[in-house]
Scaffold this motif. Structure first.
Motif, PDB file in Angstrom:
ATOM      1  N   TYR A  52       0.877  -1.021   0.031  1.00  0.00           N
ATOM      2  CA  TYR A  52       0.036   0.106   0.044  1.00  0.00           C
ATOM      3  C   TYR A  52       0.775   1.318   0.100  1.00  0.00           C
ATOM      4  CZ  TYR A  52      -3.875  -3.242   1.025  1.00  0.00           C
ATOM      5  OH  TYR A  52      -4.652  -4.220   0.950  1.00  0.00           O
ATOM      6  N   VAL A  53       0.679   2.349  -0.809  1.00  0.00           N
ATOM      7  CA  VAL A  53       1.395   3.462  -0.925  1.00  0.00           C
ATOM      8  C   VAL A  53       0.329   4.531  -0.499  1.00  0.00           C
ATOM      9  CG1 VAL A  53       2.681   4.900  -2.268  1.00  0.00           C
ATOM     10  CG2 VAL A  53       2.643   2.652  -2.947  1.00  0.00           C
ATOM     11  N   LYS A  54       0.811   5.400   0.411  1.00  0.00           N
ATOM     12  CA  LYS A  54      -0.292   6.359   0.985  1.00  0.00           C
ATOM     13  C   LYS A  54      -0.381   7.695  -0.083  1.00  0.00           C
ATOM     14  CE  LYS A  54      -1.080   8.395   5.599  1.00  0.00           C
ATOM     15  NZ  LYS A  54      -0.839   8.802   6.876  1.00  0.00           N
ATOM     16  N   LYS A  55      -1.559   8.171   0.168  1.00  0.00           N
ATOM     17  CA  LYS A  55      -2.119   9.352  -0.453  1.00  0.00           C
ATOM     18  C   LYS A  55      -2.937  10.077   0.575  1.00  0.00           C
ATOM     19  CE  LYS A  55      -2.861   7.724  -5.278  1.00  0.00           C
ATOM     20  NZ  LYS A  55      -3.777   7.670  -6.255  1.00  0.00           N
ATOM     21  N   ALA A 119       1.219  19.147   1.946  1.00  0.00           N
ATOM     22  CA  ALA A 119       0.918  19.220   0.847  1.00  0.00           C
ATOM     23  C   ALA A 119       1.478  17.958   0.179  1.00  0.00           C
ATOM     24  CB  ALA A 119       1.627  20.446   0.094  1.00  0.00           C
ATOM     25  N   SER A 120       0.238  17.317  -1.020  1.00  0.00           N
ATOM     26  CA  SER A 120       0.581  16.087  -1.539  1.00  0.00           C
ATOM     27  C   SER A 120       1.662  16.379  -2.619  1.00  0.00           C
ATOM     28  CB  SER A 120      -0.463  15.443  -2.070  1.00  0.00           C
ATOM     29  OG  SER A 120      -1.155  16.430  -3.002  1.00  0.00           O
ATOM     30  N   SER A 121       2.174  15.283  -3.337  1.00  0.00           N
ATOM     31  CA  SER A 121       3.023  15.704  -4.360  1.00  0.00           C
ATOM     32  C   SER A 121       2.200  15.963  -5.560  1.00  0.00           C
ATOM     33  CB  SER A 121       4.009  14.378  -4.616  1.00  0.00           C
ATOM     34  OG  SER A 121       2.977  13.334  -4.934  1.00  0.00           O
ATOM     35  N   PRO A 122       2.724  16.532  -6.696  1.00  0.00           N
ATOM     36  CA  PRO A 122       2.091  16.633  -7.997  1.00  0.00           C
ATOM     37  C   PRO A 122       1.201  15.319  -8.479  1.00  0.00           C
ATOM     38  CG  PRO A 122       4.197  17.726  -8.346  1.00  0.00           C
ATOM     39  CD  PRO A 122       4.225  16.774  -6.904  1.00  0.00           C
ATOM     40  N   SER A 123       2.110  14.087  -8.000  1.00  0.00           N
ATOM     41  CA  SER A 123       1.268  13.032  -8.523  1.00  0.00           C
ATOM     42  C   SER A 123      -0.016  12.415  -7.544  1.00  0.00           C
ATOM     43  CB  SER A 123       2.304  11.926  -8.643  1.00  0.00           C
ATOM     44  OG  SER A 123       3.051  11.727  -7.466  1.00  0.00           O
ATOM     45  N   GLY A 124      -0.073  13.092  -6.503  1.00  0.00           N
ATOM     46  CA  GLY A 124      -1.053  12.879  -5.602  1.00  0.00           C
ATOM     47  C   GLY A 124      -0.861  11.975  -4.382  1.00  0.00           C
ATOM     48  N   PHE A 125       0.417  11.828  -4.281  1.00  0.00           N
ATOM     49  CA  PHE A 125       0.708  11.122  -3.168  1.00  0.00           C
ATOM     50  C   PHE A 125       1.364  11.759  -1.973  1.00  0.00           C
ATOM     51  CE2 PHE A 125       0.932   8.145  -6.587  1.00  0.00           C
ATOM     52  CZ  PHE A 125       0.545   6.841  -6.133  1.00  0.00           C
ATOM     53  N   SER A 126       1.316  11.134  -0.815  1.00  0.00           N
ATOM     54  CA  SER A 126       1.733  12.082   0.475  1.00  0.00           C
ATOM     55  C   SER A 126       3.434  12.137   0.387  1.00  0.00           C
ATOM     56  CB  SER A 126       1.650  10.949   1.767  1.00  0.00           C
ATOM     57  OG  SER A 126       0.155  10.890   1.714  1.00  0.00           O
ATOM     58  N   THR A 127       3.690  13.254   1.014  1.00  0.00           N
ATOM     59  CA  THR A 127       5.107  13.891   0.892  1.00  0.00           C
ATOM     60  C   THR A 127       5.544  13.740   2.557  1.00  0.00           C
ATOM     61  OG1 THR A 127       4.391  16.240   1.124  1.00  0.00           O
ATOM     62  CG2 THR A 127       4.980  15.278  -1.051  1.00  0.00           C
ATOM     63  N   PRO A 128       6.975  13.477   2.438  1.00  0.00           N
ATOM     64  CA  PRO A 128       7.592  13.223   3.639  1.00  0.00           C
ATOM     65  C   PRO A 128       7.992  14.308   4.412  1.00  0.00           C
ATOM     66  CG  PRO A 128       9.247  13.027   2.067  1.00  0.00           C
ATOM     67  CD  PRO A 128       7.865  13.373   1.425  1.00  0.00           C
TER      68      PRO A 128
END
Length: 238
Positions: A52-55, A119-128
């Motif tokens: 699973y990859v978080k958004k 803020a999420s990344s431009p691709s819609g995934f969570s940022t660290p």
């Protein structure tokens, strides 16, 4: 000073595997991409399984097309995902290009306790989140005989698998130093729970706390290269 660029942040992902929540980052090889993480986050995952990859909206499920573990048993692994076609480009340099001194400031990136930036990344995934530590040295772990980077700083569950960056030739091009594996807990004799008695404080017989000692364990760049030389589990599209 090391300042992570947007591309370095967006190349890190919060993942959830058999071993719990951790961090994975994108690596480019032969013009293709794959993920690098800590082995214990993946557990016994194999091709055909899922991760699973978080958004910001929740967890996205992806099929694994392969997993490669470190041949010497280091806590590092690579994996590829099916139907993962996000283009991510970022630059990093190599350890030989920039000398690293004991006490040097470094940065590590990840998702402590699954926390993420707003803020999420431009691709819609969570940022660290980004954290600072200092390079203490390299040891041979007496319990395993394996080489470990030792960093002075505070690590938390969820950073495992995240990249460690040292200064590079430019601010936007840090050196990839290694990968976060975990942290050392304090010796049990220093972690006893005390109770009050008529005679004053005394340690309890069977209670102790697994305190975070502030010693971070990381897998070094040379061991990552041994793993990456074997890895052919690239991200693919259906």
């Amino acid at each position: 000073m090391i300042l992570s660029s947007a591309s370095h942040l967006f190349s890190c992902f919060c993942i959830k595997g058999e071993g719990g929540i951790g961090t994975a980052f994108v690596y480019h090889k032969n013009g293709l991409t794959l993920f690098v993480t800590a082995q214990h986050v993946l557990g016994h995952a194999v091709a055909g399984g899922f991760i699973y990859v978080k958004k910001p909206s929740g967890w996205a499920k992806f099929e694994l097309n392969g997993v490669t573990s470190h041949p010497a048993g280091q806590d590092a692994a690579t994996f590829g995902l099916v139907d993962f076609d996000i283009t991510i480009s970022h630059k990093f340099s190599y350890p030989g290009e920039s000398p690293l001194a004991l006490g040097q400031e470094i940065k590590f990136i990840g998702f402590p306790h699954g926390l993420e930036n707003t803020a999420s990344s431009p691709s819609g995934f969570s940022t660290p989140l980004v954290r600072t530590a200092f390079f203490s040295g390299v040891i041979i772990d007496p319990s395993t005989g394996k080489k470990l980077l030792i960093l002075d700083g505070l690590n938390n569950p969820g950073y495992s698998g995240g990249p460690v960056w040292a200064p590079g030739p430019t601010q936007d091009e840090p050196t990839l130093l290694g990968l976060i594996s975990g942290y050392r807990i304090e010796d049990r004799g220093k972690s006893l729970v005390y109770e009050l008695s008529e005679a004053g404080e005394r340690p309890t017989d069977n209670l102790f706390v697994k305190l975070n000692s502030g010693i971070i364990h990381a897998i070094d760049y040379a061991d990552l290269m041994v793993l990456l030389d074997l890895s052919e589990d690239f991200n693919t599209t259906k």
